[in-house]
Write a protein that holds these residues in place. Structure first.
Motif, PDB file in Angstrom:
ATOM      1  N   GLU A 227       0.854  -1.198   0.000  1.00 38.71           N
ATOM      2  CA  GLU A 227       0.000   0.000   0.000  1.00 38.71           C
ATOM      3  C   GLU A 227       0.889   1.247   0.000  1.00 38.71           C
ATOM      4  O   GLU A 227       0.727   2.139  -0.795  1.00 38.71           O
ATOM      5  N   GLY A 228       1.847   1.243   0.899  1.00 42.59           N
ATOM      6  CA  GLY A 228       2.695   2.427   1.046  1.00 42.59           C
ATOM      7  C   GLY A 228       3.922   2.402   0.158  1.00 42.59           C
ATOM      8  O   GLY A 228       4.633   3.402   0.068  1.00 42.59           O
ATOM      9  N   GLY A 229       4.225   1.263  -0.475  1.00 42.58           N
ATOM     10  CA  GLY A 229       5.338   1.199  -1.420  1.00 42.58           C
ATOM     11  C   GLY A 229       6.628   0.652  -0.836  1.00 42.58           C
ATOM     12  O   GLY A 229       7.536   0.285  -1.584  1.00 42.58           O
ATOM     13  N   THR A 230       6.728   0.542   0.506  1.00 45.39           N
ATOM     14  CA  THR A 230       8.029   0.110   1.043  1.00 45.39           C
ATOM     15  C   THR A 230       8.338  -1.351   0.678  1.00 45.39           C
ATOM     16  O   THR A 230       9.490  -1.708   0.484  1.00 45.39           O
TER      17      THR A 230
ATOM     18  N   TYR B 236      -2.836  -4.606   6.033  1.00 46.01           N
ATOM     19  CA  TYR B 236      -3.469  -3.320   6.404  1.00 46.01           C
ATOM     20  C   TYR B 236      -4.761  -3.561   7.149  1.00 46.01           C
ATOM     21  O   TYR B 236      -5.156  -4.722   7.344  1.00 46.01           O
TER      22      TYR B 236
ATOM     23  N   GLU C 191      -7.394  -4.450   9.540  1.00 47.63           N
ATOM     24  CA  GLU C 191      -7.200  -5.416  10.629  1.00 47.63           C
ATOM     25  C   GLU C 191      -6.850  -6.742   9.997  1.00 47.63           C
ATOM     26  O   GLU C 191      -7.696  -7.589   9.803  1.00 47.63           O
TER      27      GLU C 191
ATOM     28  N   GLY D 142       4.696  -6.653   8.163  1.00 45.55           N
ATOM     29  CA  GLY D 142       3.689  -6.131   9.079  1.00 45.55           C
ATOM     30  C   GLY D 142       4.334  -5.474  10.278  1.00 45.55           C
ATOM     31  O   GLY D 142       5.514  -5.108  10.259  1.00 45.55           O
ATOM     32  N   ASP D 143       3.512  -5.363  11.291  1.00 46.92           N
ATOM     33  CA  ASP D 143       3.949  -4.644  12.486  1.00 46.92           C
ATOM     34  C   ASP D 143       3.358  -5.392  13.681  1.00 46.92           C
ATOM     35  O   ASP D 143       2.132  -5.559  13.770  1.00 46.92           O
TER      36      ASP D 143
ATOM     37  N   PHE E   4       0.245  -4.536  15.836  1.00 47.60           N
ATOM     38  CA  PHE E   4      -1.140  -4.753  15.388  1.00 47.60           C
ATOM     39  C   PHE E   4      -1.592  -6.149  15.824  1.00 47.60           C
ATOM     40  O   PHE E   4      -0.786  -7.091  15.802  1.00 47.60           O
TER      41      PHE E   4
ATOM     42  N   PHE F 180      -0.914  -9.607  13.229  1.00 50.66           N
ATOM     43  CA  PHE F 180       0.415  -9.422  12.639  1.00 50.66           C
ATOM     44  C   PHE F 180       0.522 -10.234  11.346  1.00 50.66           C
ATOM     45  O   PHE F 180       0.300 -11.441  11.333  1.00 50.66           O
TER      46      PHE F 180
ATOM     47  N   ARG G  65       0.386   9.191   3.999  1.00 48.66           N
ATOM     48  CA  ARG G  65       0.086   7.842   3.512  1.00 48.66           C
ATOM     49  C   ARG G  65      -1.431   7.672   3.504  1.00 48.66           C
ATOM     50  O   ARG G  65      -2.101   7.951   4.484  1.00 48.66           O
TER      51      ARG G  65
ATOM     52  N   ASN H  17      -5.009   5.896   3.603  1.00 48.28           N
ATOM     53  CA  ASN H  17      -5.544   4.797   4.421  1.00 48.28           C
ATOM     54  C   ASN H  17      -6.995   4.546   4.007  1.00 48.28           C
ATOM     55  O   ASN H  17      -7.928   4.804   4.754  1.00 48.28           O
TER      56      ASN H  17
HETATM   57  C1  FMN Z   1      -3.088   1.835   8.601  1.00 49.49           C
HETATM   58  C2  FMN Z   1      -2.149   0.692   8.770  1.00 49.49           C
HETATM   59  C3  FMN Z   1      -2.653  -0.529   9.155  1.00 49.49           C
HETATM   60  C4  FMN Z   1      -1.814  -1.602   9.353  1.00 49.49           C
HETATM   61  N1  FMN Z   1      -2.333  -2.773   9.764  1.00 49.49           N
HETATM   62  C5  FMN Z   1      -1.502  -3.809  10.011  1.00 49.49           C
HETATM   63  C6  FMN Z   1      -2.009  -5.049  10.502  1.00 49.49           C
HETATM   64  O1  FMN Z   1      -3.204  -5.231  10.721  1.00 49.49           O
HETATM   65  N2  FMN Z   1      -1.134  -6.051  10.712  1.00 49.49           N
HETATM   66  C7  FMN Z   1       0.205  -5.915  10.482  1.00 49.49           C
HETATM   67  O2  FMN Z   1       0.952  -6.855  10.717  1.00 49.49           O
HETATM   68  N3  FMN Z   1       0.713  -4.748   9.999  1.00 49.49           N
HETATM   69  C8  FMN Z   1      -0.088  -3.702   9.770  1.00 49.49           C
HETATM   70  N4  FMN Z   1       0.426  -2.528   9.303  1.00 49.49           N
HETATM   71  C9  FMN Z   1       1.868  -2.416   9.062  1.00 49.49           C
HETATM   72  C10 FMN Z   1       2.217  -2.560   7.564  1.00 49.49           C
HETATM   73  O3  FMN Z   1       1.787  -3.789   7.056  1.00 49.49           O
HETATM   74  C11 FMN Z   1       3.726  -2.486   7.427  1.00 49.49           C
HETATM   75  O4  FMN Z   1       4.149  -1.210   7.829  1.00 49.49           O
HETATM   76  C12 FMN Z   1       4.228  -2.790   6.034  1.00 49.49           C
HETATM   77  O5  FMN Z   1       5.632  -2.907   6.050  1.00 49.49           O
HETATM   78  C13 FMN Z   1       3.824  -1.698   5.044  1.00 49.49           C
HETATM   79  O6  FMN Z   1       4.220  -2.076   3.742  1.00 49.49           O
HETATM   80  P1  FMN Z   1       3.933  -1.140   2.448  1.00 49.49           P
HETATM   81  O7  FMN Z   1       4.629   0.154   2.701  1.00 49.49           O
HETATM   82  O8  FMN Z   1       4.548  -1.870   1.303  1.00 49.49           O
HETATM   83  O9  FMN Z   1       2.462  -1.002   2.313  1.00 49.49           O
HETATM   84  C14 FMN Z   1      -0.418  -1.456   9.113  1.00 49.49           C
HETATM   85  C15 FMN Z   1       0.095  -0.228   8.711  1.00 49.49           C
HETATM   86  C16 FMN Z   1      -0.740   0.840   8.540  1.00 49.49           C
HETATM   87  C17 FMN Z   1      -0.162   2.149   8.120  1.00 49.49           C
END
Ligand code: FMN
Length: 735
Positions: free
Chosen positions: A340-343, A388, A390, A421-422, A425, A428, A590, A592
């Motif tokens: 979603e965010g490109g990273t 992203y 939940e 992920g993170d 959350f 995960f 970013r 959402n």
């Molecule tokens: C709004 C938002 C919701 C997220 N929800 C989750 C989640 O439910 N579970 C998880 O593991 N990570 C979650 N993340 C973390 C992202 O998956 C993580 O930062 C990922 O590396 C982003 O990759 P991207 O930049 O390629 O999209 C969330 C991040 C954001 C900003």
């Protein structure tokens, strides 16, 4: 490759194709108007009868022509003055002026040559060629996206620009292809590149030199019905050797005016006939309804251009391009990315480069492009997937899970999934887990067990790379340097402080919108376009890892606003809550999309506690159309941490907020927001029954309590939270 073939003519010739399509659509109306407005010949009327009637009114008659629409025009020379009129064939009398409409003439000139003569014709032909390439490559792309030609009209998925683009393209592509190919044919004909010139009859042998007969005395004119007539030229009275020239459906004949005998004739060649059909298909003259349909299809071009350009910009912005990509059909490693965010694309690039260096051929593509039929040489699939919402898919990859679940036969090559992920959350890497389970359920072989990367950790990634290297039988060194997003400077203009007395210090921070460049404005990049509920990524001093805060404002509000609760020992929250007006931070945006109100007028149930009110306050502020919005808000005491208290009162008064329920844990009833929802179950139930969407923002415990309270209410209605989620009517933003 196919995508490039589609993209470049689209971008380069966009303006030309637009002019062609819009002028063509406007021109398509004229044949229909002519068909409706032209007086039609009565059945059985012969050319001889028609010519006699017209000649009775215009003794100097020179020519009669019948257009494919049935419109009959006559030209004459009367006492030295040329005249013309559209004729009513029933009476032979003048009906209306034969002068063409100036609007039609102007449009025709624009459409054919941009008013630039032959040079313009060639430029427009190039536009038509670009349109042909666009339609052919576009059709192949649609078929690929839908999973084959047989699923041409299947359901489309994914973000709106792509969906609208495909929906329209699959209806319009046939007409656009027909219009562009016939245009190319007609240009070739104009420049005499086709052997389709009219075949003239052999020059007439001498006429008998007798006085001219009346048209009704000439057998061929009497035998030819008006419906077959194209053109009839009368002999010049001053030239005794001149003849009648009749062009009808069957060919051209020269007729002796004194005897009525045919002196010579010629049939149209196959090329000439083909050109006449092509012209009819292109102009709609003689096929007015088809012309209108083609015109309507041409109207899709501006929408296709806009949605195509938006899609292209989105792809660029999210970094979904890895130069030197191997074609999907020739690569042995298929690397699919859901981001979603490109990273995650940054990680994909590192992985692709390392694999390529180790001698592998890699095709990298967004996961949304997944199509098992395309990977003829695949030996392994690698999916890198962020999570992203939940535990859900990034917006661009929505629908892929369903496609995997629906696979009748899984791809033969095995699959490895790496989740991004993170851990803070609850779900995960939930999406990566769902992908793994869906693949397992359809029998897709596993190359490696699911791997995870927490908070873009280069160490987690390198570890997974080593495991992948073991499976491949060659060391794989994945040294990834996460790219720190480029921040913009935001200046604090005001702050409102709350909660210090109740050990919950929080602040509403309002920043000035940064200066926007022209390119940002045009493309909606950066701070040019954002809504409440989107995220502000803040780069704290002393760390490369951004922290995200939900936005309490949209671009239309003219400022960037967030709420920050100071966390004990928190690096970013500490720096933010210490800012004085005038101080600056580095931040980026970013999107959402999972946490935005759905369009429409259905009610909104907003639930938040503490700093979680930020996006909800933004939704209320943006509710200028006064849809029913009810907010349930929880804090500690009304005196200390009732964030946005004054604004909420003002929004209540001006109709943007229809209901406000508060819960204070250290005052009055001493309750939490979920308790208030339980206590007001009847009202919540009514709103849910009216189709309300629920948006919850706040801490994890609060969200769990809200879920429980809502589930109890929904159960009473024979509904469930899962069902609500499926309909997109329940979303959380938890921290
Ligand atoms: C709004 C938002 C919701 C997220 N929800 C989750 C989640 O439910 N579970 C998880 O593991 N990570 C979650 N993340 C973390 C992202 O998956 C993580 O930062 C990922 O590396 C982003 O990759 P991207 O930049 O390629 O999209 C969330 C991040 C954001 C900003």
């Amino acid at each position: 490759m196919l995508r490039s073939i589609h993209r470049w003519p689209g971008l380069i010739a966009a303006l030309l194709v637009l002019v062609l399509a819009l002028s063509g659509a406007a021109l398509s109306v004229f044949p229909a108007l002519e068909r409706v407005g032209a007086p039609q010949a009565p059945a059985g009327l012969s050319v001889a009868e028609l010519a006699a009637q017209v000649e009775a009114g215009h003794p100097g008659l020179e020519q009669i022509r019948r257009a494919p629409s049935g419109r009959i025009t006559a030209w004459w020379f009367d006492a030295g003055t040329p005249g013309s009129a559209v004729i009513d064939p029933a009476t032979g009398a003048d009906a209306i002026s034969a002068d063409p409409s100036p609007v039609e003439l102007w449009l025709t000139n624009l459409h054919r040559s941009l008013f630039l003569g032959d040079t313009g014709r060639l430029v427009m032909a190039a536009g038509a060629a670009a349109m042909a390439v666009l339609t052919l490559s576009g059709a192949a792309l649609v078929a690929r996206r839908m999973g084959g030609w047989r699923r041409w009209f299947g359901r489309t998925r994914g973000p709106w620009p792509g969906r609208v683009h495909v929906e329209l393209a699959r209806f319009a592509v046939g007409g656009l292809l027909l219009s562009s190919l016939t245009a190319l044919w007609m240009t070739a004909s104009t420049f005499s590149l086709l052997p389709d010139e009219a075949v003239d009859p052999a020059p007439a042998v001498a006429t008998a030199g007798l006085p001219r007969l009346a048209p009704t005395q000439i057998p061929l004119l009497a035998e030819t019905p008006v419906a077959d007539l194209r053109d009839l030229s009368f002999p010049s009275p001053q030239d005794p050797t001149d003849v009648f020239t009749l062009t009808a459906a069957g060919g051209t004949a020269l007729i002796d005016p004194g005897t009525g005998t045919v002196l010579s004739s010629a049939l149209p060649s196959a090329w000439e006939r083909a050109s006449a059909i092509v012209e009819m298909l292109h102009t709609g003259r003689g096929a007015a309804v088809l012309g209108l349909i083609l015109g309507l299809m041409a109207l899709s071009v501006p929408v296709l251009a806009v949605t195509g350009a938006v899609q292209w910009l989105r792809t660029r912005r999210s970094g979904m391009r890895l130069p030197g990509n191997v074609a999907s059909g020739s690569a042995e490693t298929i690397l699919l990315v859901a981001s979603e965010g490109g990273t995650t694309w940054g990680f994909a690039r590192t992985l692709r480069d390392a694999l390529a260096q180790a001698g592998h051929s890699v095709h990298a593509a967004p996961l949304s492009a997944f199509d098992p039929a395309r990977y003829g040489k695949a030996k392994r699939f690698l999916i890198l997937a962020a999570t992203y919402g939940e535990g859900e898919a990034p917006a661009a990859a929505r629908g892929v899970l369903a496609r995997i679940r629906a696979l009748k036969t899984p791809p033969a090559a095995p699959l490895a999934v790496l989740g991004f992920g993170d851990r803070s959350f609850p779900e995960f890497c939930g999406y990566a887990q769902d992908l793994t389970e869906a693949a397992r359920a359809v029998g897709w072989a596993e190359l490696m067990p699911l791997g995870t990367v927490n908070r873009q950790s280069p160490q987690d990634f390198a570890r997974w790379g080593r495991d992948l290297g073991d499976v491949l039988g060659q060391p794989l060194d994945l040294a990834h340097l996460p790219q720190v997003p480029q921040g913009e400077v935001l200046r604090l203009i005001s702050r409102r402080d709350y909660g210090a007395e109740v050990q919950a210090p929080a602040a509403i921070l309002r920043f000035a919108l940064p200066q926007l460049g022209l390119w940002q404005r045009l493309t909606g990049q950066g701070f040019a376009r954002f809504e409440a509920g989107d995220l502000l990524g803040v780069l704290p001093e002393g760390s490369d890892l951004p922290r995200f805060y939900s936005l309490a404002s949209g671009a239309r509000d003219g400022f960037v606003e967030i709420c920050v609760r100071r966390q004990p020992g928190g690096l970013c929250s500490g720096q933010l809550t210490a800012l004085a007006p005038g101080a600056t931070i580095s931040a980026f945006l970013r999107r959402n999309p999972a946490f935005h109100p759905m369009r429409g007028h259905k009610p909104l149930i907003l639930v938040g506690a503490g700093a979680g009110i930020a996006p909800l306050a933004g939704f209320v502020r943006a509710n200028r159309r006064h849809r029913p919005v009810h907010l349930w808000f929880g804090a500690r005491t009304p005196e200390s941490d009732f964030l946005y208290e004054d604004d909420l009162a003002a929004w209540r008064a001006d109709g943007r907020l229809s209901g406000l329920s508060t819960a204070f844990s250290r005052a009055g009833r001493r309750e939490h927001v979920q308790d208030r929802i339980g206590a007001e179950a009847a009202q919540v139930g009514r709103l849910l029954a009216a189709g309300a969407q629920v948006l919850v923002c706040g801490g994890r415990e609060m969200a769990a309590g809200v879920r429980e309270a809502l589930s109890a209410i929904l159960e009473g209605q024979g509904q469930s939270l899962a069902l609500l989620k499926e309909e997109g009517r329940y979303a959380e933003d938890i921290f």
